[in-house]
Design a protein around this motif. Structure first.
Motif, short mmCIF file in Angstrom:
data_model
loop_
_atom_site.label_atom_id
_atom_site.label_comp_id
_atom_site.label_asym_id
_atom_site.label_seq_id
_atom_site.Cartn_x
_atom_site.Cartn_y
_atom_site.Cartn_z
N GLU A 92 27.89 41.85 42.50
CA GLU A 92 28.63 40.60 42.47
C GLU A 92 29.88 40.77 41.60
O GLU A 92 29.78 41.19 40.44
CB GLU A 92 27.74 39.48 41.91
CG GLU A 92 28.42 38.16 41.73
CD GLU A 92 28.91 37.56 43.02
OE1 GLU A 92 29.97 36.90 42.99
OE2 GLU A 92 28.23 37.74 44.06
N PRO A 93 31.07 40.49 42.14
CA PRO A 93 32.31 40.71 41.38
C PRO A 93 32.35 40.03 40.01
O PRO A 93 32.82 40.61 39.04
CB PRO A 93 33.40 40.15 42.30
CG PRO A 93 32.83 40.31 43.67
CD PRO A 93 31.35 40.06 43.51
N ASP A 94 31.85 38.80 39.91
CA ASP A 94 31.88 38.12 38.62
C ASP A 94 31.00 38.84 37.59
O ASP A 94 31.35 38.91 36.41
CB ASP A 94 31.46 36.66 38.76
CG ASP A 94 31.86 35.85 37.54
OD1 ASP A 94 33.06 35.87 37.17
OD2 ASP A 94 30.98 35.20 36.95
N LEU A 95 29.89 39.39 38.04
CA LEU A 95 29.02 40.16 37.14
C LEU A 95 29.75 41.41 36.64
O LEU A 95 29.66 41.77 35.47
CB LEU A 95 27.71 40.54 37.83
CG LEU A 95 26.72 41.36 36.99
CD1 LEU A 95 26.30 40.59 35.74
CD2 LEU A 95 25.52 41.75 37.84
N VAL A 96 30.49 42.05 37.53
CA VAL A 96 31.28 43.23 37.15
C VAL A 96 32.29 42.85 36.07
O VAL A 96 32.45 43.55 35.07
CB VAL A 96 32.00 43.85 38.37
CG1 VAL A 96 32.96 44.94 37.94
CG2 VAL A 96 30.99 44.38 39.37
N VAL A 97 32.97 41.73 36.25
CA VAL A 97 33.97 41.28 35.28
C VAL A 97 33.31 40.97 33.94
O VAL A 97 33.81 41.38 32.88
CB VAL A 97 34.75 40.06 35.82
CG1 VAL A 97 35.64 39.45 34.75
CG2 VAL A 97 35.59 40.47 37.02
N VAL A 98 32.20 40.28 33.95
CA VAL A 98 31.51 39.93 32.71
C VAL A 98 31.01 41.19 32.00
O VAL A 98 31.24 41.37 30.79
CB VAL A 98 30.35 38.95 32.97
CG1 VAL A 98 29.46 38.79 31.74
CG2 VAL A 98 30.90 37.59 33.41
N LEU A 99 30.34 42.07 32.73
CA LEU A 99 29.80 43.28 32.09
C LEU A 99 30.91 44.19 31.57
O LEU A 99 30.81 44.72 30.46
CB LEU A 99 28.91 44.05 33.08
CG LEU A 99 27.60 43.36 33.47
CD1 LEU A 99 26.86 44.18 34.51
CD2 LEU A 99 26.73 43.12 32.25
N SER A 100 31.98 44.34 32.35
CA SER A 100 33.08 45.19 31.87
C SER A 100 33.77 44.54 30.67
O SER A 100 34.24 45.25 29.77
CB SER A 100 34.07 45.50 32.99
OG SER A 100 34.66 44.33 33.50
N GLY A 101 33.80 43.23 30.62
CA GLY A 101 34.37 42.54 29.46
C GLY A 101 33.54 42.78 28.21
O GLY A 101 34.09 43.06 27.13
N ILE A 102 32.24 42.70 28.34
CA ILE A 102 31.35 42.97 27.20
C ILE A 102 31.52 44.42 26.74
O ILE A 102 31.62 44.69 25.54
CB ILE A 102 29.88 42.66 27.58
CG1 ILE A 102 29.71 41.15 27.77
CG2 ILE A 102 28.92 43.20 26.52
CD1 ILE A 102 28.39 40.74 28.42
N ILE A 103 31.58 45.33 27.70
CA ILE A 103 31.77 46.75 27.35
C ILE A 103 33.10 46.95 26.64
O ILE A 103 33.18 47.67 25.64
CB ILE A 103 31.66 47.64 28.61
CG1 ILE A 103 30.22 47.65 29.12
CG2 ILE A 103 32.15 49.05 28.33
CD1 ILE A 103 30.04 48.25 30.50
N GLU A 104 34.16 46.31 27.12
CA GLU A 104 35.47 46.45 26.48
C GLU A 104 35.45 45.92 25.05
O GLU A 104 36.04 46.53 24.16
CB GLU A 104 36.55 45.76 27.30
CG GLU A 104 36.98 46.58 28.48
CD GLU A 104 38.22 46.04 29.17
OE1 GLU A 104 38.60 44.87 28.94
OE2 GLU A 104 38.81 46.79 29.95
N ILE A 105 34.80 44.80 24.83
CA ILE A 105 34.71 44.27 23.47
C ILE A 105 33.97 45.26 22.57
O ILE A 105 34.42 45.56 21.46
CB ILE A 105 34.01 42.88 23.46
CG1 ILE A 105 34.92 41.85 24.14
CG2 ILE A 105 33.67 42.46 22.02
CD1 ILE A 105 34.24 40.53 24.43
#
Length: 140
Positions: A49-62
């Protein structure tokens, strides 16, 4: 990993701190004010799911940004992980170009093409600013 012994210059340290702040802000943007922009970069062929990708990649970036800022003792290892992350998300930049998706002010193919070389520059910045590249070369 063992304690890292290679010293970095003031310029490298400044680069690491700036990169850490940049990545942290980008991660926060994934979760808040730039969520739609980052959705435009999720490749359509990804089976998640694209939104899950955005959320997970955001957490990883932080986490990566905070690691660059506060884990100086392990900076070379963090540098390699950050560089690998930049490699892993590069297909999103390509997908934005191929799919002709507007985001981050990139509303033409020319602008999307111009953006592509910046990803390798981020990879180089991660390796240089953390001393990861020079540490690897010294071991070789």
């Amino acid at each position: 990993m063992s304690n890292e012994i290679n010293k970095t210059s003031k310029a490298q340290t400044a680069g690491r701190i700036i990169l850490g702040l940049f990545i942290s802000l980008a991660g926060i943007g994934h979760l808040t004010f730039q969520r739609q922009e980052f959705l435009a970069q999720v490749p359509p062929w990804l089976p998640i799911e694209p939104d899950l990708v955005v959320v997970l990649s955001g957490i990883i970036e932080i986490l990566l940004g905070v690691s660059l800022l506060f884990l100086a003792k392990y900076r070379t290892t963090v540098g390699w992980v950050v560089a690998a992350f930049f490699v892993a998300v590069f297909p999103g930049n390509i997908a934005q170009l191929v799919e002709h998706r507007d985001a981050f002010g990139l509303n033409s193919d020319l602008l999307r093409w111009i953006r592509l070389p910046f990803q390798p520059l981020l990879i180089l910045l991660a390796l240089w600013s953390t001393g990861a590249w020079s540490s690897w070369r010294k071991k070789g």
